[in-house]
Design a protein around this motif. Structure first.
Motif, PDB file in Angstrom:
ATOM      1  N   GLY A 111      64.433  28.648  31.931  1.00 46.90           N
ATOM      2  CA  GLY A 111      64.244  30.194  32.237  1.00 46.90           C
ATOM      3  C   GLY A 111      63.552  30.572  30.853  1.00 46.90           C
ATOM      4  O   GLY A 111      63.822  30.137  29.761  1.00 46.90           O
ATOM      5  N   GLY A 112      62.798  31.731  31.066  1.00 47.58           N
ATOM      6  CA  GLY A 112      62.116  32.521  29.820  1.00 47.58           C
ATOM      7  C   GLY A 112      62.622  33.843  29.962  1.00 47.58           C
ATOM      8  O   GLY A 112      63.421  34.405  30.943  1.00 47.58           O
ATOM      9  N   ALA A 113      62.527  34.585  28.506  1.00 37.72           N
ATOM     10  CA  ALA A 113      62.674  35.891  28.603  1.00 37.72           C
ATOM     11  C   ALA A 113      62.149  36.816  29.777  1.00 37.72           C
ATOM     12  O   ALA A 113      62.339  37.773  30.017  1.00 37.72           O
ATOM     13  CB  ALA A 113      62.711  36.492  27.281  1.00 37.72           C
ATOM     14  N   GLY A 114      60.731  36.258  30.058  1.00 38.52           N
ATOM     15  CA  GLY A 114      59.990  37.151  30.887  1.00 38.52           C
ATOM     16  C   GLY A 114      59.899  36.732  32.367  1.00 38.52           C
ATOM     17  O   GLY A 114      59.237  37.352  33.107  1.00 38.52           O
ATOM     18  N   GLY A 115      60.466  35.613  32.612  1.00 36.70           N
ATOM     19  CA  GLY A 115      60.435  35.298  34.118  1.00 36.70           C
ATOM     20  C   GLY A 115      61.224  33.782  34.262  1.00 36.70           C
ATOM     21  O   GLY A 115      61.501  33.080  33.247  1.00 36.70           O
ATOM     22  N   SER A 157      62.417  29.369  21.905  1.00 33.50           N
ATOM     23  CA  SER A 157      61.912  28.807  23.062  1.00 33.50           C
ATOM     24  C   SER A 157      62.411  27.509  23.265  1.00 33.50           C
ATOM     25  O   SER A 157      62.968  26.793  22.417  1.00 33.50           O
ATOM     26  CB  SER A 157      60.342  28.631  23.006  1.00 33.50           C
ATOM     27  OG  SER A 157      59.824  29.825  23.049  1.00 33.50           O
ATOM     28  N   GLY A 158      62.498  27.255  24.724  1.00 33.19           N
ATOM     29  CA  GLY A 158      63.230  25.864  24.998  1.00 33.19           C
ATOM     30  C   GLY A 158      62.523  24.782  24.720  1.00 33.19           C
ATOM     31  O   GLY A 158      61.062  24.787  24.990  1.00 33.19           O
ATOM     32  N   ALA A 187      60.356  33.562  22.939  1.00 35.06           N
ATOM     33  CA  ALA A 187      61.611  33.188  24.037  1.00 35.06           C
ATOM     34  C   ALA A 187      61.199  32.697  25.422  1.00 35.06           C
ATOM     35  O   ALA A 187      61.167  33.519  26.428  1.00 35.06           O
ATOM     36  CB  ALA A 187      62.555  34.408  24.320  1.00 35.06           C
ATOM     37  N   ALA A 188      60.508  31.542  25.315  1.00 38.34           N
ATOM     38  CA  ALA A 188      59.685  31.139  26.635  1.00 38.34           C
ATOM     39  C   ALA A 188      60.503  29.739  26.930  1.00 38.34           C
ATOM     40  O   ALA A 188      61.117  29.278  26.068  1.00 38.34           O
ATOM     41  CB  ALA A 188      58.246  30.735  26.599  1.00 38.34           C
ATOM     42  N   GLY A 189      60.400  29.385  28.004  1.00 31.63           N
ATOM     43  CA  GLY A 189      61.268  28.196  28.679  1.00 31.63           C
ATOM     44  C   GLY A 189      60.612  26.889  28.381  1.00 31.63           C
ATOM     45  O   GLY A 189      59.088  27.016  28.317  1.00 31.63           O
ATOM     46  N   GLY A 190      61.063  25.593  28.552  1.00 31.46           N
ATOM     47  CA  GLY A 190      60.708  24.576  28.299  1.00 31.46           C
ATOM     48  C   GLY A 190      60.122  23.812  29.578  1.00 31.46           C
ATOM     49  O   GLY A 190      61.078  24.286  30.577  1.00 31.46           O
TER      50      GLY A 190
END
Length: 266
Positions: free
Chosen positions: A123-127, A196-197, A156-159
């Protein structure tokens, strides 16, 4: 910091927390401790990715992202975090992604009838992270943008999740790590100082290593010339006025020392 991607058909790591706000400091003798969280380590072979470390400043805490799951971990793993890590189904029909406290959940993973394996994105901070299904691993959730440094950037994005035989998931917003596949086994790292992940690792080589999450960052901006010390200082011009930007990028404890009253955006 972002969570690490899981090893062995690993889920993508979840993003760390994203916080913006204002504070006013009135005590001229006050020294603030600013903590920058580390990215979580990627999982090796049959291990989930580690959760990211928390970043703290001015009474606020951006939690670390959840680590991504791995092939045989099932639903027994704790993938929760600021944003959740992606699930990995293995021999289970469906494995959920981790829950979120400051962002969005990780994507789930469903094993299809042909036995293909594909993990969910973090998951990310934006979705939320995208779920892995039908031979395609989930992409990482998007981050959020900030122009506090004078340049609009994603944080802050997901991997992305890994796959055994299909299409691997890409990292969110171009800063999350990308998941591995048979042809490119290891997950890539989340971008440094974005929280970020990392991408999940696949299965062909000896370690199946997930990518580590990206470290965090704390940025302080205020009107005028330097009135505090600490971090890396720069100047930007907004509507004809000079602002000072102090960026804290070193993992661990840092010091922000006030020299006179000011209102700061953090």
């Amino acid at each position: 910091g972002g969570g690490g991607g899981g090893g062995h058909i690993g889920g993508g790591g979840g993003a760390g927390g994203f916080i913006e706000g204002f504070t006013v400091l009135t005590d001229l003798t006050q020294t603030e401790t600013i903590t920058v969280g580390a990215g979580g380590a990627g999982g090796i072979e049959g291990a989930q990715g580690a959760s990211g470390g928390s970043s703290m400043a001015f009474g606020e805490t951006a939690l670390g992202g959840g680590g991504g799951g791995y092939y045989l971990g099932g639903n027994d793993l704790d993938l929760d975090g600021a944003s959740g890590g992606g699930g990995s189904s293995g021999n289970n029909d469906t494995v959920d992604g981790g829950a979120a406290t400051q962002g969005f959940a990780g994507g789930s993973s469903t094993r299809n009838n042909t036995g293909a394996w594909q993990a969910g994105g973090g998951g990310g901070a934006g979705g939320p992270g995208v779920s892995g299904i039908d031979g395609t691993a989930g992409d990482g959730g998007p981050g959020l943008t900030s122009d506090i440094t004078g340049i609009t950037k994603f944080y802050a994005a997901g991997g992305g999740g890994a796959t055994a035989d299909g299409t691997s998931g890409i990292g969110g917003s171009g800063i999350g790590g990308t998941g591995g596949s048979r042809s490119d086994d290891e997950g890539t790292f989340g971008a440094a100082n974005t929280g970020s992940g990392g991408g999940g690792g696949s299965l062909e080589r000896s370690e199946n290593e997930g990518g580590s999450g990206g470290s965090g960052i704390v940025v302080v901006r205020y009107l005028g010339e330097n009135t505090a010390t600490g971090g890396n200082s720069s100047k930007i011009l907004i509507d004809g006025e000079v602002y000072t930007v102090q960026s804290f990028t070193s993992v661990g404890s840092n010091t922000f020392a006030v020299e006179e009253n000011f209102a700061a955006r953090i």
